[in-house]
Design an enzyme around this catalytic site. Structure first.
Site, PDB file in Angstrom:
ATOM      1  N   SER A 179       0.869  -1.178   0.000  1.00 59.18           N
ATOM      2  CA  SER A 179       0.000   0.000   0.000  1.00 59.18           C
ATOM      3  C   SER A 179       0.907   1.229   0.000  1.00 59.18           C
ATOM      4  CB  SER A 179      -0.964  -0.010   1.196  1.00 59.18           C
ATOM      5  OG  SER A 179      -0.307   0.285   2.390  1.00 59.18           O
ATOM      6  N   HIS A 229      -3.158  -5.856   2.296  1.00 60.91           N
ATOM      7  CA  HIS A 229      -2.238  -6.903   2.770  1.00 60.91           C
ATOM      8  C   HIS A 229      -2.884  -8.278   2.840  1.00 60.91           C
ATOM      9  CE1 HIS A 229       0.333  -3.596   4.866  1.00 60.91           C
ATOM     10  NE2 HIS A 229       0.459  -3.594   3.571  1.00 60.91           N
ATOM     11  N   GLN A 245      -6.656  -1.571   7.375  1.00 55.73           N
ATOM     12  CA  GLN A 245      -5.480  -2.376   7.017  1.00 55.73           C
ATOM     13  C   GLN A 245      -4.806  -3.037   8.219  1.00 55.73           C
ATOM     14  OE1 GLN A 245      -2.517  -0.922   3.915  1.00 55.73           O
ATOM     15  NE2 GLN A 245      -1.245  -0.778   5.741  1.00 55.73           N
ATOM     16  N   GLU A 246      -4.704  -2.316   9.352  1.00 54.18           N
ATOM     17  CA  GLU A 246      -3.951  -2.884  10.473  1.00 54.18           C
ATOM     18  C   GLU A 246      -4.585  -2.526  11.814  1.00 54.18           C
ATOM     19  OE1 GLU A 246       0.138  -1.530  10.125  1.00 54.18           O
ATOM     20  OE2 GLU A 246       0.078  -1.877   7.958  1.00 54.18           O
ATOM     21  N   GLU A 290       1.907  -9.367   6.718  1.00 60.64           N
ATOM     22  CA  GLU A 290       2.762  -9.014   7.855  1.00 60.64           C
ATOM     23  C   GLU A 290       2.610  -9.988   9.022  1.00 60.64           C
ATOM     24  OE1 GLU A 290       1.849  -4.930   8.732  1.00 60.64           O
ATOM     25  OE2 GLU A 290       2.839  -4.206   6.918  1.00 60.64           O
ATOM     26  N   ASP A 337      -3.764   1.258  11.594  1.00 60.09           N
ATOM     27  CA  ASP A 337      -3.350   1.910  10.358  1.00 60.09           C
ATOM     28  C   ASP A 337      -4.515   1.749   9.397  1.00 60.09           C
ATOM     29  OD1 ASP A 337      -2.329   2.903   8.048  1.00 60.09           O
ATOM     30  OD2 ASP A 337      -0.642   1.510   7.885  1.00 60.09           O
ATOM     31  N   GLU A 348      -3.019   5.744  12.266  1.00 59.92           N
ATOM     32  CA  GLU A 348      -2.164   6.083  11.128  1.00 59.92           C
ATOM     33  C   GLU A 348      -3.003   6.239   9.859  1.00 59.92           C
ATOM     34  OE1 GLU A 348       1.124   3.329  10.744  1.00 59.92           O
ATOM     35  OE2 GLU A 348       1.146   3.578   8.569  1.00 59.92           O
ATOM     36  N   ASP A 365       1.645   8.458   7.242  1.00 56.00           N
ATOM     37  CA  ASP A 365       2.544   7.541   6.524  1.00 56.00           C
ATOM     38  C   ASP A 365       2.546   7.957   5.053  1.00 56.00           C
ATOM     39  OD1 ASP A 365       3.769   5.414   5.230  1.00 56.00           O
ATOM     40  OD2 ASP A 365       2.238   3.938   5.718  1.00 56.00           O
ATOM     41  N   LYS A 391       9.962   5.398   7.090  1.00 55.04           N
ATOM     42  CA  LYS A 391      10.363   4.191   6.368  1.00 55.04           C
ATOM     43  C   LYS A 391      11.515   4.598   5.460  1.00 55.04           C
ATOM     44  CE  LYS A 391       5.666   2.215   5.928  1.00 55.04           C
ATOM     45  NZ  LYS A 391       4.423   2.294   5.102  1.00 55.04           N
ATOM     46  N   HIS A 436       8.660  -0.901   9.476  1.00 53.07           N
ATOM     47  CA  HIS A 436       8.896  -1.910   8.433  1.00 53.07           C
ATOM     48  C   HIS A 436       7.987  -1.646   7.235  1.00 53.07           C
ATOM     49  CE1 HIS A 436       5.386  -4.758   9.861  1.00 53.07           C
ATOM     50  NE2 HIS A 436       5.005  -3.505   9.782  1.00 53.07           N
ATOM     51  N   ARG A 437       8.068  -2.493   6.220  1.00 54.72           N
ATOM     52  CA  ARG A 437       7.133  -2.525   5.108  1.00 54.72           C
ATOM     53  C   ARG A 437       6.417  -3.873   5.118  1.00 54.72           C
ATOM     54  NH1 ARG A 437       7.526   2.047   1.746  1.00 54.72           N
ATOM     55  NH2 ARG A 437       5.371   1.387   1.456  1.00 54.72           N
ATOM     56  N   SER A 438       5.363  -3.978   4.303  1.00 56.19           N
ATOM     57  CA  SER A 438       4.675  -5.277   4.265  1.00 56.19           C
ATOM     58  C   SER A 438       5.558  -6.348   3.632  1.00 56.19           C
ATOM     59  CB  SER A 438       3.335  -5.148   3.540  1.00 56.19           C
ATOM     60  OG  SER A 438       3.494  -4.508   2.297  1.00 56.19           O
ATOM     61  N   LYS A 480       7.172   0.205  14.461  1.00 59.19           N
ATOM     62  CA  LYS A 480       6.089  -0.650  13.952  1.00 59.19           C
ATOM     63  C   LYS A 480       6.733  -1.729  13.102  1.00 59.19           C
ATOM     64  CE  LYS A 480       3.068   0.356  10.488  1.00 59.19           C
ATOM     65  NZ  LYS A 480       1.839   0.683   9.729  1.00 59.19           N
TER      66      LYS A 480
HETATM   67  P1  PGA Z   1       3.123  -1.130   3.059  1.00 58.53           P
HETATM   68  O1  PGA Z   1       2.182  -1.100   4.329  1.00 58.53           O
HETATM   69  O2  PGA Z   1       4.482  -1.529   3.480  1.00 58.53           O
HETATM   70  O3  PGA Z   1       2.430  -2.165   2.199  1.00 58.53           O
HETATM   71  O4  PGA Z   1       3.087   0.252   2.454  1.00 58.53           O
HETATM   72  C1  PGA Z   1       2.595  -0.668   5.570  1.00 58.53           C
HETATM   73  C2  PGA Z   1       1.896   0.590   5.963  1.00 58.53           C
HETATM   74  O5  PGA Z   1       1.008   1.093   5.250  1.00 58.53           O
HETATM   75  O6  PGA Z   1       2.254   1.131   7.002  1.00 58.53           O
HETATM   76 ZN    ZN Z   2       0.670   2.839   6.774  1.00 56.16          ZN
END
Ligand code: PGA
Ligand code: ZN
Length: 400
Positions: free
Chosen positions: A42, A146, A154-155, A196, A232, A275, A302, A327, A355-357, A378
């Protein structure tokens, strides 16, 4: 200080089974560093550009490596990262690829640390303080981009804010993850895991909130310290201008309704962290939400900020968000990521290192979080590419 004498790049696997860039940096005095680029799903529209791996490697070999080998000192991160920018010549690393850039940048930092005989976080200028440490935000239920056919949000992130140590915080998140798995089983909800490692059940967001609240409370009672949770929302992925707002299956919320919805969630669940609650272009709505709930929770950008100081400046001016996700691969070098952290702290914004996914066993972000004394990191809860960072934090704490 020691000259870079060799940089080699190769294609390796990431946690999704996709290819990514690994860099090895060697120095005159025998120093060595190795790092790998993560990869998002994402991704924000304004991120530095990730090129196809073979292109990124070929371009970096042609233009970046000649500016590094025999030219820069591995111990001078600013010099290394300036050389990467000079080789690339664009403002988004679209020539050599942010994936090549970040792998080289982080590998050079590790080589510099190796030569200095220091752990990476110390080489980057930090100390592990113990009284403060990066609290791990752990993704325990997830959907969005994800995982297919799971939650719209998403999270859902466990946040062990009362943990007395990194070690206890890490295990608390793992316990919340386990507890969520048990609750899903009791409810007869089958569930696989998303990118993740979070549970990705086919449930409504409202049921995910119930389960989170229950799991967090149960584990907090067990461990005896406060655990809260956060989200998130990946608002840019939910937002569809043509549909008239934020799309949750059949339900669409316009921007005002989305702000109300998030403010209500913060209130109802005492969320510690939200987020990307809004679209990446909507600084104004971010400012409105921050005005309403920013005294109670972290409103984190983000995709809004993409670790980019210029976008962060705009946020600071407008009062959009009070926290920034950091990131390194969104911006391409460690120095740029550190600049974003420093600018954030100066302005009272809390940095969250992330991190990233798509991840690898690379643990650089654990060191970056400690080096910058970030209040949060995170980096997931379970799965080898996530535990690589969490276990590194435990080691850093133990050796402090
Ligand atoms: P991404 O997701 O690494 O797929 O961008 C993580 C996030 O959105 O924080
Ligand atoms: Zn995010």
């Amino acid at each position: 200080m020691t000259l870079v004498t060799d940089v080699s790049l190769r294609r390796v696997l990431d946690s999704r089974g996709n290819e990514t860039v690994e860099a090895d940096v060697q120095t005159e005095s025998g120093g060595f560093g190795r790092a790998k680029a993560p990869s998002g799903a994402s991704t924000g529209e304004y991120e530095a550009i990730e090129l196809p791996v073979s292109e990124a490697i070929a371009a970096a070999r042609e233009t970046a490596i000649p500016r590094l080998v025999g030219e820069v000192f591995a111990g001078d991160q600013r010099e290394v990262d300036a050389a990467l920018h000079a080789a690339d010549g664009t403002d988004d690393f679209s020539d050599i690829g942010a994936n090549s850039a970040v792998a080289i940048s982080m590998a050079a930092a590790k080589a510099g640390a190796d030569v200095a005989g220091l752990p990476l976080f110390q080489h980057l200028g930090g100390t592990f303080r113990g009284d403060t440490f990066p609290v791990p935000l752990g993704n325990v239920i997830g959907g969005g981009e994800h995982a297919a056919d799971a939650t719209h949000i998403q999270e859902f992130l466990a946040a062990p804010v009362g943990a007395p140590s990194v070690e206890e915080a890490v295990f608390a998140n793992a316990a919340v993850h386990q507890e969520v798995g048990e609750i899903l089983e009791e409810r007869g909800v089958p569930s696989a895991k998303g990118d993740e490692g979070a549970w990705a059940p086919s449930i409504d967001d409202s049921e995910a909130f119930e389960i989170m609240a229950e799991a967090v409370e149960t584990v907090a009672d067990d461990v005896g310290f406060d655990i809260r949770f956060g989200l998130d929302m990946a608002g840019a992925e939910l937002y569809d201008a043509d549909a008239g707002g934020y799309v949750y299956g059949d339900k669409v919320r316009d921007t005002d309704e989305q702000v109300d919805y998030v403010a209500d969630l913060v209130e109802e669940y005492d969320l510690v962290y939200v987020e990307d609650p809004l679209d990446e272009d909507d600084f104004e709505a971010f400012a409105e939400l921050t005005d309403r709930v920013g005294d109670r929770t972290l409103v984190c950008g983000d995709d809004l900020f993409v670790t980019n100081v210029e976008r962060l400046e705009r946020g600071i001016e407008q009062g959009a968000a009070n926290s920034i996700l950091v990131k390194p691969n969104q911006i391409g070098t460690l120095s740029d990521a550190v600049d974003a952290v420093e600018r954030a702290i100066e302005s009272g914004y809390d940095p969250v290192i992330s991190h990233r996914s798509g991840e690898t066993e690379d643990a650089t972000i654990a060191h970056l979080a400690v080096a910058t004394d970030a209040p949060y990191i995170k980096t997931g809860t379970v799965g080898g590419e996530r535990t690589a960072k969490l276990n590194e934090l435990i080691r850093i704490e133990q050796n402090a």
